[in-house]
Design a protein around this motif. Structure first.
Motif, PDB file in Angstrom:
ATOM      1  N   VAL A  17      37.782  50.891 -72.693  1.00 19.84           N
ATOM      2  CA  VAL A  17      37.137  51.095 -71.538  1.00 19.84           C
ATOM      3  C   VAL A  17      37.582  50.435 -70.466  1.00 19.84           C
ATOM      4  CG1 VAL A  17      34.787  50.242 -70.443  1.00 19.84           C
ATOM      5  CG2 VAL A  17      35.026  50.795 -73.153  1.00 19.84           C
ATOM      6  N   THR A  18      37.747  50.873 -69.175  1.00 18.66           N
ATOM      7  CA  THR A  18      38.129  50.319 -68.125  1.00 18.66           C
ATOM      8  C   THR A  18      37.266  50.214 -67.043  1.00 18.66           C
ATOM      9  OG1 THR A  18      39.034  52.483 -67.001  1.00 18.66           O
ATOM     10  CG2 THR A  18      40.492  51.461 -68.714  1.00 18.66           C
ATOM     11  N   VAL A  19      37.691  49.622 -65.799  1.00 16.97           N
ATOM     12  CA  VAL A  19      37.112  49.593 -64.499  1.00 16.97           C
ATOM     13  C   VAL A  19      38.111  50.203 -63.609  1.00 16.97           C
ATOM     14  CG1 VAL A  19      35.966  48.470 -62.572  1.00 16.97           C
ATOM     15  CG2 VAL A  19      35.232  48.174 -65.057  1.00 16.97           C
ATOM     16  N   ILE A  20      37.653  51.115 -62.833  1.00 17.40           N
ATOM     17  CA  ILE A  20      38.716  51.858 -62.008  1.00 17.40           C
ATOM     18  C   ILE A  20      38.205  51.237 -60.209  1.00 17.40           C
ATOM     19  CG2 ILE A  20      39.610  53.833 -60.847  1.00 17.40           C
ATOM     20  CD1 ILE A  20      40.263  53.480 -63.647  1.00 17.40           C
ATOM     21  N   SER A  21      38.792  50.839 -59.707  1.00 17.04           N
ATOM     22  CA  SER A  21      38.498  50.100 -58.555  1.00 17.04           C
ATOM     23  C   SER A  21      39.321  50.374 -57.398  1.00 17.04           C
ATOM     24  CB  SER A  21      38.319  48.397 -58.647  1.00 17.04           C
ATOM     25  OG  SER A  21      39.341  47.958 -59.082  1.00 17.04           O
ATOM     26  N   THR A  22      38.755  50.333 -56.039  1.00 16.92           N
ATOM     27  CA  THR A  22      39.425  50.491 -54.699  1.00 16.92           C
ATOM     28  C   THR A  22      38.924  49.820 -53.667  1.00 16.92           C
ATOM     29  OG1 THR A  22      40.890  52.255 -53.686  1.00 16.92           O
ATOM     30  CG2 THR A  22      38.480  52.458 -53.941  1.00 16.92           C
ATOM     31  N   GLU A  23      39.553  49.960 -52.561  1.00 16.60           N
ATOM     32  CA  GLU A  23      38.840  49.382 -51.528  1.00 16.60           C
ATOM     33  C   GLU A  23      39.121  50.268 -50.153  1.00 16.60           C
ATOM     34  OE1 GLU A  23      38.879  44.629 -50.400  1.00 16.60           O
ATOM     35  OE2 GLU A  23      40.553  45.572 -49.083  1.00 16.60           O
ATOM     36  N   VAL A  24      38.079  50.331 -49.335  1.00 13.63           N
ATOM     37  CA  VAL A  24      37.973  51.042 -48.076  1.00 13.63           C
ATOM     38  C   VAL A  24      37.278  50.419 -46.909  1.00 13.63           C
ATOM     39  CG1 VAL A  24      37.223  53.213 -47.188  1.00 13.63           C
ATOM     40  CG2 VAL A  24      38.156  53.307 -49.576  1.00 13.63           C
ATOM     41  N   ASP A  25      37.703  50.199 -45.925  1.00 12.80           N
ATOM     42  CA  ASP A  25      37.108  49.449 -44.709  1.00 12.80           C
ATOM     43  C   ASP A  25      36.775  47.967 -45.280  1.00 12.80           C
ATOM     44  OD1 ASP A  25      37.862  51.634 -42.997  1.00 12.80           O
ATOM     45  OD2 ASP A  25      35.872  52.479 -43.603  1.00 12.80           O
ATOM     46  N   ALA A  26      37.423  47.488 -46.191  1.00 11.90           N
ATOM     47  CA  ALA A  26      36.993  46.092 -46.590  1.00 11.90           C
ATOM     48  C   ALA A  26      35.976  45.932 -47.387  1.00 11.90           C
ATOM     49  CB  ALA A  26      37.044  45.094 -45.389  1.00 11.90           C
ATOM     50  N   THR A  28      34.824  46.943 -51.439  1.00 12.80           N
ATOM     51  CA  THR A  28      35.004  47.082 -52.759  1.00 12.80           C
ATOM     52  C   THR A  28      34.251  48.300 -53.487  1.00 12.80           C
ATOM     53  OG1 THR A  28      34.119  45.248 -53.660  1.00 12.80           O
ATOM     54  CG2 THR A  28      36.516  44.860 -53.024  1.00 12.80           C
ATOM     55  N   HIS A  29      34.837  48.858 -54.255  1.00 15.14           N
ATOM     56  CA  HIS A  29      34.124  49.865 -54.794  1.00 15.14           C
ATOM     57  C   HIS A  29      34.644  50.029 -56.484  1.00 15.14           C
ATOM     58  CE1 HIS A  29      32.737  51.784 -51.055  1.00 15.14           C
ATOM     59  NE2 HIS A  29      33.926  51.493 -50.836  1.00 15.14           N
ATOM     60  N   SER A  79      31.520  46.016 -67.976  1.00 19.15           N
ATOM     61  CA  SER A  79      31.474  47.584 -68.054  1.00 19.15           C
ATOM     62  C   SER A  79      30.188  48.044 -67.837  1.00 19.15           C
ATOM     63  CB  SER A  79      31.841  47.866 -69.665  1.00 19.15           C
ATOM     64  OG  SER A  79      31.687  49.295 -69.764  1.00 19.15           O
ATOM     65  N   LYS A  80      29.026  47.485 -68.340  1.00 17.94           N
ATOM     66  CA  LYS A  80      27.741  47.940 -68.175  1.00 17.94           C
ATOM     67  C   LYS A  80      27.350  47.922 -66.593  1.00 17.94           C
ATOM     68  CE  LYS A  80      25.852  47.234 -72.801  1.00 17.94           C
ATOM     69  NZ  LYS A  80      24.591  46.298 -73.441  1.00 17.94           N
ATOM     70  N   THR A  81      27.681  46.680 -66.065  1.00 17.33           N
ATOM     71  CA  THR A  81      27.422  46.652 -64.528  1.00 17.33           C
ATOM     72  C   THR A  81      28.250  47.638 -63.732  1.00 17.33           C
ATOM     73  OG1 THR A  81      27.399  44.273 -64.821  1.00 17.33           O
ATOM     74  CG2 THR A  81      27.764  45.066 -62.616  1.00 17.33           C
ATOM     75  N   PHE A  82      29.457  48.155 -64.205  1.00 14.75           N
ATOM     76  CA  PHE A  82      29.889  48.949 -63.237  1.00 14.75           C
ATOM     77  C   PHE A  82      29.481  50.793 -63.771  1.00 14.75           C
ATOM     78  CE2 PHE A  82      32.253  45.324 -61.783  1.00 14.75           C
ATOM     79  CZ  PHE A  82      32.122  45.591 -60.732  1.00 14.75           C
ATOM     80  N   ALA A  83      29.023  50.856 -64.995  1.00 22.77           N
ATOM     81  CA  ALA A  83      28.150  51.847 -65.107  1.00 22.77           C
ATOM     82  C   ALA A  83      26.947  52.145 -64.757  1.00 22.77           C
ATOM     83  CB  ALA A  83      28.445  51.945 -66.951  1.00 22.77           C
ATOM     84  N   GLY A  88      24.133  44.251 -60.424  1.00 18.45           N
ATOM     85  CA  GLY A  88      24.709  43.192 -60.300  1.00 18.45           C
ATOM     86  C   GLY A  88      26.141  43.593 -59.501  1.00 18.45           C
ATOM     87  N   LYS A  89      26.315  44.844 -59.497  1.00 18.44           N
ATOM     88  CA  LYS A  89      27.647  45.437 -59.018  1.00 18.44           C
ATOM     89  C   LYS A  89      27.971  45.120 -57.768  1.00 18.44           C
ATOM     90  CE  LYS A  89      29.166  50.227 -58.619  1.00 18.44           C
ATOM     91  NZ  LYS A  89      29.106  51.585 -59.241  1.00 18.44           N
ATOM     92  N   GLU A  90      27.183  44.945 -56.707  1.00 19.65           N
ATOM     93  CA  GLU A  90      27.297  44.616 -55.424  1.00 19.65           C
ATOM     94  C   GLU A  90      27.559  43.244 -54.996  1.00 19.65           C
ATOM     95  OE1 GLU A  90      24.506  47.703 -56.060  1.00 19.65           O
ATOM     96  OE2 GLU A  90      24.075  45.559 -56.586  1.00 19.65           O
TER      97      GLU A  90
END
Length: 154
Positions: A17-26, A28-29, A79-83, A88-90
């Motif tokens: 299980v992974t979390v994929i993340s990036t950032e756009v215009d400061a 996070t996603h 993992s559940k948060t980002f799924a 709480g993701k925000e």
């Protein structure tokens, strides 16, 4: 064959299980993903498959970069948060690795530049060239997913 049968069959393949993340215009996603794999050693390439309906889909296309955090068995709640299974993701407090947001204390962090996009049905496979790797020195065990449930190595 129906969609449920296909899902059940694919669920018999256990994955990390992974979390994929990036950032756009400061901003996070992040997204939980088990459709992740190593592709090549030379050059060092990995791939992640992202649904076109996922909120991070356009963000990765815009940023042209993403991070991969490989989760350990204590990070099921993350993992559940980002799924989008729990809230709480925000408010999640990301760490930073090579100017990309990552999950603190994950087993591994990878910083990747998108080098290729492959449309595949309702998903796009983002091939990323690994620019840097950080391996957690603590002993940890991977979080696994099998038949629709989280698992851990014994």
């Amino acid at each position: 064959m129906d969609d449920l049968l296909f899902r059940q069959a694919m669920g018999t393949f256990s994955t990390g299980v992974t979390v994929i993340s990036t950032e756009v215009d400061a901003k996070t996603h992040g997204m939980t993903a088990n459709a992740f794999m190593s592709v090549s050693l030379d050059p060092k390439l990995v791939a992640v498959s992202v649904d076109h309906q996922a909120s991070i889909y356009e963000e990765i296309r815009t940023a042209r970069r993403y991070a991969v955090s490989i989760l350990d068995d204590s990070q099921e709640e993350i993992s559940k948060t980002f799924a989008n299974q729990i809230r709480g993701k925000e408010q999640f407090a990301f760490a930073t690795f090579r100017d990309l947001p990552v999950i603190p204390d994950a087993l591994v962090h990878l910083a990747c530049d998108v080098v290729q996009e492959i449309a595949a049905g309702d998903h796009t496979i983002f091939i990323g060239e690994v620019k840097d790797i950080e391996v957690n020195e603590e002993e940890g065990r991977p979080l696994l997913y099998y038949r629709g449930a989280y698992q851990a190595l014994q």
